[in-house]
Structures are given as C-alpha cells and as structure tokens.
Design a protein around this motif. Structure first.
Motif, PDB file in Angstrom:
ATOM      1  N   ARG A  32       0.809  -1.221   0.000  1.00  0.00           N
ATOM      2  CA  ARG A  32       0.000   0.000   0.000  1.00  0.00           C
ATOM      3  C   ARG A  32       0.842   1.271   0.000  1.00  0.00           C
ATOM      4  O   ARG A  32       0.437   2.300  -0.510  1.00  0.00           O
ATOM      5  N   LYS A  33       2.037   1.206   0.561  1.00  0.00           N
ATOM      6  CA  LYS A  33       2.882   2.397   0.671  1.00  0.00           C
ATOM      7  C   LYS A  33       3.759   2.625  -0.550  1.00  0.00           C
ATOM      8  O   LYS A  33       4.399   3.669  -0.658  1.00  0.00           O
ATOM      9  N   ASN A  35       5.055   3.609  -4.185  1.00  0.00           N
ATOM     10  CA  ASN A  35       4.634   4.549  -5.218  1.00  0.00           C
ATOM     11  C   ASN A  35       5.007   3.996  -6.592  1.00  0.00           C
ATOM     12  O   ASN A  35       5.599   2.918  -6.704  1.00  0.00           O
ATOM     13  N   LYS A  36       4.650   4.713  -7.642  1.00  0.00           N
ATOM     14  CA  LYS A  36       4.848   4.221  -9.000  1.00  0.00           C
ATOM     15  C   LYS A  36       6.324   4.014  -9.344  1.00  0.00           C
ATOM     16  O   LYS A  36       6.675   3.063 -10.044  1.00  0.00           O
ATOM     17  N   THR A  56      -1.827   2.649 -10.970  1.00  0.00           N
ATOM     18  CA  THR A  56      -2.172   2.029  -9.701  1.00  0.00           C
ATOM     19  C   THR A  56      -3.615   2.325  -9.338  1.00  0.00           C
ATOM     20  O   THR A  56      -4.192   3.326  -9.770  1.00  0.00           O
ATOM     21  N   THR A  57      -4.184   1.440  -8.533  1.00  0.00           N
ATOM     22  CA  THR A  57      -5.529   1.630  -8.012  1.00  0.00           C
ATOM     23  C   THR A  57      -5.597   1.006  -6.627  1.00  0.00           C
ATOM     24  O   THR A  57      -4.940   0.009  -6.360  1.00  0.00           O
ATOM     25  N   ILE A  58      -6.390   1.606  -5.745  1.00  0.00           N
ATOM     26  CA  ILE A  58      -6.567   1.082  -4.401  1.00  0.00           C
ATOM     27  C   ILE A  58      -7.974   0.501  -4.303  1.00  0.00           C
ATOM     28  O   ILE A  58      -8.961   1.190  -4.570  1.00  0.00           O
ATOM     29  N   SER A  79      -8.185  -4.015   2.517  1.00  0.00           N
ATOM     30  CA  SER A  79      -8.000  -3.271   1.271  1.00  0.00           C
ATOM     31  C   SER A  79      -6.644  -3.634   0.693  1.00  0.00           C
ATOM     32  O   SER A  79      -5.756  -4.124   1.398  1.00  0.00           O
ATOM     33  N   LYS A  80      -6.490  -3.421  -0.619  1.00  0.00           N
ATOM     34  CA  LYS A  80      -5.220  -3.728  -1.258  1.00  0.00           C
ATOM     35  C   LYS A  80      -4.980  -2.755  -2.402  1.00  0.00           C
ATOM     36  O   LYS A  80      -5.890  -2.048  -2.830  1.00  0.00           O
ATOM     37  N   LYS A  81      -3.752  -2.729  -2.858  1.00  0.00           N
ATOM     38  CA  LYS A  81      -3.362  -1.843  -3.940  1.00  0.00           C
ATOM     39  C   LYS A  81      -2.918  -2.697  -5.118  1.00  0.00           C
ATOM     40  O   LYS A  81      -2.141  -3.635  -4.959  1.00  0.00           O
ATOM     41  N   LYS A  82      -3.433  -2.372  -6.305  1.00  0.00           N
ATOM     42  CA  LYS A  82      -3.058  -3.079  -7.527  1.00  0.00           C
ATOM     43  C   LYS A  82      -2.235  -2.151  -8.406  1.00  0.00           C
ATOM     44  O   LYS A  82      -2.485  -0.948  -8.452  1.00  0.00           O
ATOM     45  N   ALA A  83      -1.287  -2.741  -9.110  1.00  0.00           N
ATOM     46  CA  ALA A  83      -0.484  -1.987 -10.069  1.00  0.00           C
ATOM     47  C   ALA A  83      -0.601  -2.658 -11.422  1.00  0.00           C
ATOM     48  O   ALA A  83      -0.430  -3.877 -11.534  1.00  0.00           O
TER      49      ALA A  83
END
Length: 99
Positions: A32-33, A35-36, A56-58, A79-83
């Motif tokens: 989650r932390k 960055n691109k 990216t999307t959260i 929750s999760k973050k996708k790239a």
C-alpha cells in the motif's frame, strides 16, 4: 523499500491475460505504501524488462459475513493496492515458469 517488499504477488485472471496479449500489460498486488517509481524499479529488477507505464488503483476493504454453526460471522476483507504495469514492446514476463 526492497523490491521483494514492493511486489506481493501477480494477478492471474482471464481479463489480465487478454490485456497481456493485446497491450503487453501485467497486474500485481503491491504494498500500500509503494509509489509508482518503486513499483517500476521492482518490476525491472525482478523480471529484467523495460517498464513503460505504471498505473495504480486502491481497492477498498469490504464487509463480509457468512453463516456457520455458531451463527453469523462478521468480518472485513482488507483493502489492497493493484499496479498495472505496461512493459516495452517485444518483451514479456514468464509468470508461469516457476509454477
């Protein structure tokens, strides 16, 4: 942040497979932390490819409940973050090679 901490796992689905064939795009669940720039660096180091673009999307957390013998169990999915990573033309990532 180490590259192994940034990339958690690749996403393998029919929708992503179609994007891989048409647009040379791969999807990963990432920290989650991150960055691109960190995601781009991690993919380039792990897979040895040239990354062109990172989106990216959260995904927000969801409430889940189910019925068991003990009654209703309530909880939350995290929750999760996708790239979504687009790599250079002519290059590919072998995600199934180590399975």
């Amino acid at each position: 942040m180490k590259p192994s901490d940034v990339l958690i796992k690749p996403i393998l689905s029919e929708k992503i497979n179609k994007q891989t064939e048409k647009m040379n795009r791969y999807a990963f669940v990432v920290d989650r932390k991150a960055n691109k720039l960190e995601i781009k660096k991690a993919v380039e180091e792990f897979y040895g490819v040239q990354v062109q673009n990172v989106n990216t999307t959260i995904i927000p957390s969801k409430a889940k409940s189910r019925y068991t013998k003990a009654g209703f169990v309530h909880g939350r999915k995290p929750s999760k973050k996708k790239a979504f990573v687009t790599i250079a033309e002519g290059e590919s990532i072998d995600l199934y090679g180590t399975v």
